[in-house]
Design a protein around this motif. Sequence first.
Motif, PDB file in Angstrom:
ATOM      1  N   LYS A  54       2.540  26.418 -17.570  1.00 37.59           N
ATOM      2  CA  LYS A  54       0.997  26.348 -17.523  1.00 37.59           C
ATOM      3  C   LYS A  54       0.142  27.472 -18.420  1.00 37.59           C
ATOM      4  CE  LYS A  54       0.266  23.547 -13.591  1.00 37.59           C
ATOM      5  NZ  LYS A  54      -0.016  22.187 -14.121  1.00 37.59           N
ATOM      6  N   GLN A  59      -3.485  27.692 -19.937  1.00 36.56           N
ATOM      7  CA  GLN A  59      -4.259  28.199 -18.970  1.00 36.56           C
ATOM      8  C   GLN A  59      -4.315  29.850 -18.978  1.00 36.56           C
ATOM      9  OE1 GLN A  59      -3.910  26.455 -14.876  1.00 36.56           O
ATOM     10  NE2 GLN A  59      -3.356  24.555 -15.831  1.00 36.56           N
ATOM     11  N   THR A  60      -5.268  30.537 -18.651  1.00 34.54           N
ATOM     12  CA  THR A  60      -5.311  31.807 -18.369  1.00 34.54           C
ATOM     13  C   THR A  60      -4.277  32.112 -17.261  1.00 34.54           C
ATOM     14  OG1 THR A  60      -7.298  31.879 -16.589  1.00 34.54           O
ATOM     15  CG2 THR A  60      -7.732  31.943 -19.171  1.00 34.54           C
ATOM     16  N   LYS A  63      -5.567  32.620 -13.623  1.00 37.46           N
ATOM     17  CA  LYS A  63      -5.678  31.466 -12.992  1.00 37.46           C
ATOM     18  C   LYS A  63      -4.477  30.989 -12.604  1.00 37.46           C
ATOM     19  CE  LYS A  63      -7.933  27.069 -13.311  1.00 37.46           C
ATOM     20  NZ  LYS A  63      -7.137  25.929 -13.360  1.00 37.46           N
ATOM     21  N   VAL A  64      -3.341  30.995 -13.392  1.00 38.71           N
ATOM     22  CA  VAL A  64      -1.871  30.650 -12.812  1.00 38.71           C
ATOM     23  C   VAL A  64      -1.422  31.537 -12.060  1.00 38.71           C
ATOM     24  CG1 VAL A  64       0.392  30.112 -13.873  1.00 38.71           C
ATOM     25  CG2 VAL A  64      -1.717  29.546 -15.223  1.00 38.71           C
TER      26      VAL A  64
END
Length: 119
Positions: A54, A59-60, A63-64
């Motif tokens: 991810k 994705q940051t 966030k992950v």
Amino acid sequence: GDNKKTSEKKGKGVEGVGESAVKGSKGTLKAATAVNVRHILCEKHSKATEALQKIQEGQTFNKVAQEYSEDKAKAGGSLGWMVRGSMVGPFQEAAFALTPSTVDKPIVSPLVKTNFGYH
């Protein structure tokens, strides 16, 4: 030319200070004594791999981390400033070896296995 003797104080015990605190450093002490660490901890390898994917997809990190991490690290996987010797061996090695980066464009290490799981 006069040979004036300068009274040099021998700094005994100055060299190699803290080496004992660093396990498995093999004498390669880096200048950094603390790193601001973020991690994602997963018990299962498959889940950790998924989280890593991810991040690589763009994705940051935070966030992950919120979605995947199973430990108590809040604030997007942040562990805050960790000093050398306060982290488990393989995790510490990886943390200090990484190039500093941001959550938007994180530089991540390969998965690290510790007794806590996969980071």
